[in-house]
Structures are given as structure tokens and as C-alpha cells.
Design an enzyme around this catalytic site. Sequence first.
Site, PDB file in Angstrom:
ATOM      1  N   HIS A  70      -5.537   0.364  -4.344  1.00 12.67           N
ATOM      2  CA  HIS A  70      -4.739   0.863  -3.215  1.00 12.67           C
ATOM      3  C   HIS A  70      -3.251   0.705  -3.505  1.00 12.67           C
ATOM      4  CE1 HIS A  70      -3.910   1.479   1.167  1.00 12.67           C
ATOM      5  NE2 HIS A  70      -2.858   0.751   0.857  1.00 12.67           N
ATOM      6  N   GLU A  71      -2.863  -0.472  -3.974  1.00 13.72           N
ATOM      7  CA  GLU A  71      -1.445  -0.711  -4.265  1.00 13.72           C
ATOM      8  C   GLU A  71      -0.966   0.128  -5.450  1.00 13.72           C
ATOM      9  OE1 GLU A  71       0.210  -2.132  -2.009  1.00 13.72           O
ATOM     10  OE2 GLU A  71      -1.594  -2.810  -0.981  1.00 13.72           O
ATOM     11  N   HIS A  74       0.112   3.539  -4.248  1.00 14.70           N
ATOM     12  CA  HIS A  74       1.516   3.506  -3.797  1.00 14.70           C
ATOM     13  C   HIS A  74       2.457   3.550  -5.000  1.00 14.70           C
ATOM     14  CE1 HIS A  74       0.870   2.659   0.464  1.00 14.70           C
ATOM     15  NE2 HIS A  74       0.105   1.626   0.169  1.00 14.70           N
TER      16      HIS A  74
END
Length: 150
Positions: A70-71, A74
Site C-alpha cells: 500500500h505504501e 503511494h
Amino acid sequence: MKLLSEKELNELVNEISINYFNKPFTDKVKFNNRLRTTGGRYLPSKRVVELNPKYYLEADYEEFVGIIKHELCHYHLHIEGKGYKHADPEFKALLKKTGSPRHCKPLASNLDKIKYRYECQQCNHIYKRARRVNIERYRCGICKGRLKEV
């Protein structure tokens, strides 16, 4: 289980980045003990990924890898100059493509703090809270219905 060293953590994140994104992770990743309500965060101004060490110690390995993915969504979108925020369509598409979770599951140690449960009288949505809520003052965030304590 003991925490990974900074070098081991960097190697793990780089390996996940290459496997799922076909791109290397070239910046910094570290554990941040002050994170409480989230599994991790990406700081675009510093290009740093911070991870919650509790998720490494308490959650299963797949959950921790999901937080890293998920990170990295980003991170890679920010590097490419695309929309990297949660509401951006590019971000949602990359989450789906890589099989990354939108939110992380709550930790078992945090579930112990839930003492109060409230239910909306209209849509039956359940709210779990550690602190008492004034049901005369607050309403359901979904349908604006009245709350009752369960």
C-alpha cells in the site's frame, strides 16, 4: 519475534517493490513507534516510508506485506508525478493491480480498548468506541440517524 534491522527492512521493501511494481525502492524506510492508528505512512516531502512495528510483531506476515505494498503504491505514483492520494483514480487502480489492501485490519491489542458500541436506529450501522459518545449531540455519519447504545 524481534524487529527487523534497518538494512533487513530496506531489503524486504526493495524485494516487494521489484516483485510487485517491477521498480526498485531507492529511498528510506523505517519503523515509527509513534504510529498508533495506521499500519504505515508515506511522507512525500521526505520520500520516506514509515511502518508501524506493532503490525510486524502482532499481525501475520501477509498483513505486513500488504501494508508495505500500500505504501509503495503511494511512493511509486508520487515519484512518477501521478495521483498518489487515496481519492485519486490512479492510486485506486494501482492498489487493485498489485492486490494491495485499502486499509489495514485493526490489531488484536487495540480491539481490547473498545468499551462502547452504538447502533444507528435508521441504517443499523455499528460504531465501536473506546470513549463514551453523547448520543443526544451526535448522529450517524452515514444517514444522520439517531444513535442508541447497544
